[in-house]
Scaffold this motif. Structure first.
Motif, mmCIF file in Angstrom:
data_model
loop_
_atom_site.group_PDB
_atom_site.id
_atom_site.type_symbol
_atom_site.label_atom_id
_atom_site.label_comp_id
_atom_site.label_asym_id
_atom_site.label_seq_id
_atom_site.Cartn_x
_atom_site.Cartn_y
_atom_site.Cartn_z
ATOM 1 N N VAL A 158 0.003 76.812 22.163
ATOM 2 C CA VAL A 158 0.707 77.420 23.290
ATOM 3 C C VAL A 158 0.956 78.891 23.014
ATOM 4 C CG1 VAL A 158 1.771 75.223 23.920
ATOM 5 C CG2 VAL A 158 2.999 76.799 22.417
ATOM 6 N N SER A 159 1.208 79.653 24.090
ATOM 7 C CA SER A 159 1.346 81.102 23.945
ATOM 8 C C SER A 159 2.358 81.642 24.932
ATOM 9 C CB SER A 159 -0.010 81.781 24.182
ATOM 10 O OG SER A 159 0.077 83.181 24.005
ATOM 11 N N THR A 160 2.981 82.753 24.546
ATOM 12 C CA THR A 160 3.856 83.492 25.437
ATOM 13 C C THR A 160 3.691 84.972 25.150
ATOM 14 O OG1 THR A 160 6.112 83.651 26.314
ATOM 15 C CG2 THR A 160 5.900 83.489 23.923
ATOM 16 N N GLU A 184 9.674 74.018 17.758
ATOM 17 C CA GLU A 184 10.120 72.689 17.374
ATOM 18 C C GLU A 184 9.292 71.583 18.016
ATOM 19 O OE1 GLU A 184 14.223 72.412 18.364
ATOM 20 O OE2 GLU A 184 14.848 73.995 16.973
ATOM 21 N N HIS A 185 8.439 71.938 18.990
ATOM 22 C CA HIS A 185 7.737 70.901 19.752
ATOM 23 C C HIS A 185 6.210 71.042 19.750
ATOM 24 C CE1 HIS A 185 11.441 69.219 21.531
ATOM 25 N NE2 HIS A 185 11.874 70.464 21.536
ATOM 26 N N ALA A 186 5.697 72.276 19.747
ATOM 27 C CA ALA A 186 4.255 72.479 19.837
ATOM 28 C C ALA A 186 3.624 72.553 18.453
ATOM 29 C CB ALA A 186 3.959 73.756 20.613
ATOM 30 N N LEU A 187 2.334 72.319 18.395
ATOM 31 C CA LEU A 187 1.608 72.404 17.127
ATOM 32 C C LEU A 187 1.518 73.837 16.633
ATOM 33 C CD1 LEU A 187 -0.195 71.000 14.969
ATOM 34 C CD2 LEU A 187 -2.153 71.517 16.454
ATOM 35 N N LEU A 188 1.183 74.768 17.550
ATOM 36 C CA LEU A 188 1.003 76.165 17.178
ATOM 37 C C LEU A 188 1.509 77.050 18.308
ATOM 38 C CD1 LEU A 188 -0.223 78.271 15.190
ATOM 39 C CD2 LEU A 188 -2.332 78.120 16.507
ATOM 40 N N VAL A 189 2.331 78.028 17.976
ATOM 41 C CA VAL A 189 2.903 78.946 18.957
ATOM 42 C C VAL A 189 2.446 80.359 18.614
ATOM 43 C CG1 VAL A 189 5.030 79.895 19.940
ATOM 44 C CG2 VAL A 189 4.928 77.481 19.258
ATOM 45 N N ARG A 190 1.997 81.072 19.621
ATOM 46 C CA ARG A 190 1.639 82.463 19.396
ATOM 47 C C ARG A 190 2.237 83.329 20.501
ATOM 48 N NH1 ARG A 190 -4.898 82.943 20.703
ATOM 49 N NH2 ARG A 190 -4.703 83.277 22.952
ATOM 50 N N MET A 191 2.298 84.634 20.225
ATOM 51 C CA MET A 191 2.828 85.587 21.198
ATOM 52 C C MET A 191 1.853 86.738 21.284
ATOM 53 S SD MET A 191 6.639 87.221 21.300
ATOM 54 C CE MET A 191 7.235 88.049 22.784
ATOM 55 N N ALA A 192 1.401 87.037 22.496
ATOM 56 C CA ALA A 192 0.386 88.071 22.671
ATOM 57 C C ALA A 192 0.471 88.633 24.077
ATOM 58 C CB ALA A 192 -1.015 87.499 22.413
ATOM 59 N N VAL A 193 -0.145 89.777 24.266
ATOM 60 C CA VAL A 193 -0.307 90.378 25.585
ATOM 61 C C VAL A 193 -1.764 90.771 25.742
ATOM 62 C CG1 VAL A 193 2.062 91.216 25.722
ATOM 63 C CG2 VAL A 193 0.324 92.696 24.711
ATOM 64 N N PRO A 194 -2.252 90.835 27.000
ATOM 65 C CA PRO A 194 -1.546 90.611 28.258
ATOM 66 C C PRO A 194 -1.571 89.149 28.681
ATOM 67 C CG PRO A 194 -3.751 91.338 28.751
ATOM 68 C CD PRO A 194 -3.632 91.333 27.237
ATOM 69 N N ALA A 195 -0.767 88.833 29.697
ATOM 70 C CA ALA A 195 -0.679 87.458 30.178
ATOM 71 C C ALA A 195 -2.020 86.950 30.693
ATOM 72 C CB ALA A 195 0.378 87.358 31.279
#
Length: 267
Positions: A158-160, A184-195
């Motif tokens: 997932v990403s935001t 706490e819930h997803a396997l892998l979290v990332r943060m990037a731009v642009p949407a």
């Protein structure tokens, strides 16, 4: 008499040519070794890209539909006045472009009475052209796109990302809380731009979900239509259908939407 879909499909083909030509211009301006030295230089380089590409893109799109209103303010938030609007970003991911990285594109979306009805996203560096017409499916280089079918957030990538720089302490708090909760819930979290660059990956099934606090139109309308037409679901953080007035955004396969909303709804 032609149906609206047939008219929109024909317009999509012409729009794709215009967006691809603008993307070729942005590609000519791309330098893999570019490294802005400081904030003033960074802002100048961003502005130079916007000015160079906007002129060509706007002229081409308004030539197709002279009566359509124009919006290329990348910080604009909805809803829009009634009628048809071109919502365009001549350098989506501009900050990536001027740092020599790869996640950038040119986008154009036709919004009719606050509903995205056709979109084109061109990634010239990767030779990728994403297209969608409402009711007609989503495509990458002419091949159909489909969202992920993973049933569980526990296996999800997932990403935001930030909607814009300088959003303020309240927005930063909500972004931070959402990332912590998702970890706490997803396997892998990332943060990037642009949407948009995250949302095309949701539409293609490479990412399982994207969420964002905020509602900047140029970063969401293209991806929202692509994800929807690829079989995905777009809501706000409470699970209500997303509109141009919504304060936040979630995109995923329908099977995962409830799990994402359960994580985000109380933030």
């Amino acid at each position: 008499m032609q149906t609206q879909y047939e008219n929109d499909q024909q317009l999509l083909n012409a729009t794709a040519i215009a967006v691809r030509q603008a993307a070729d211009l942005l590609l000519q301006r791309f330098k893999p070794d570019a490294r802005p030295a400081d904030l003033p230089q960074l802002l100048t380089m961003i502005e130079d890209n916007d000015v160079a590409v906007t002129a060509q893109l706007r002229e081409s799109l308004l030539a197709l539909r002279p009566d359509v209103q124009w919006l290329d303010d990348e910080k604009s938030r909805g809803p829009l006045p009634a009628g048809e609007w071109w919502v365009a970003d001549p350098a989506e991911g501009n900050v990536n472009h001027i740092h020599g990285t790869t996640e950038w594109a040119v986008t154009a979306t036709l919004v009719r009475d606050n509903v995205p009805v056709l979109t084109v996203v061109a990634e010239p560096l990767a030779a990728k052209l994403y297209t969608a017409v409402r009711g007609g499916g989503a495509y990458l280089n002419g091949q159909p796109l489909h969202v992920s079918q993973k049933p569980s957030l526990a296996a999800a990538l997932v990403s935001t990302g930030q909607a814009t720089p300088g959003e303020g302490k309240l927005a930063y708090s909500k972004i931070g809380q959402s990332v912590t909760a998702m970890l706490e819930h997803a396997l892998l979290v990332r943060m990037a731009v642009p949407a948009t660059m995250q949302l095309v990956q949701v539409a293609s099934g490479q990412l399982d979900a994207f969420w964002q606090h905020g509602n900047v139109l140029s970063g969401l309308v293209s991806g929202a239509l692509l994800v929807t037409e690829a079989g995905g679901q777009i809501t706000d953080w409470t699970g209500q259908p997303w509109t141009l007035s919504s304060p936040n955004f979630v995109a995923s396969a329908p099977v995962m939407n409830g799990q994402l909303v359960a994580v985000l709804k109380n933030i």
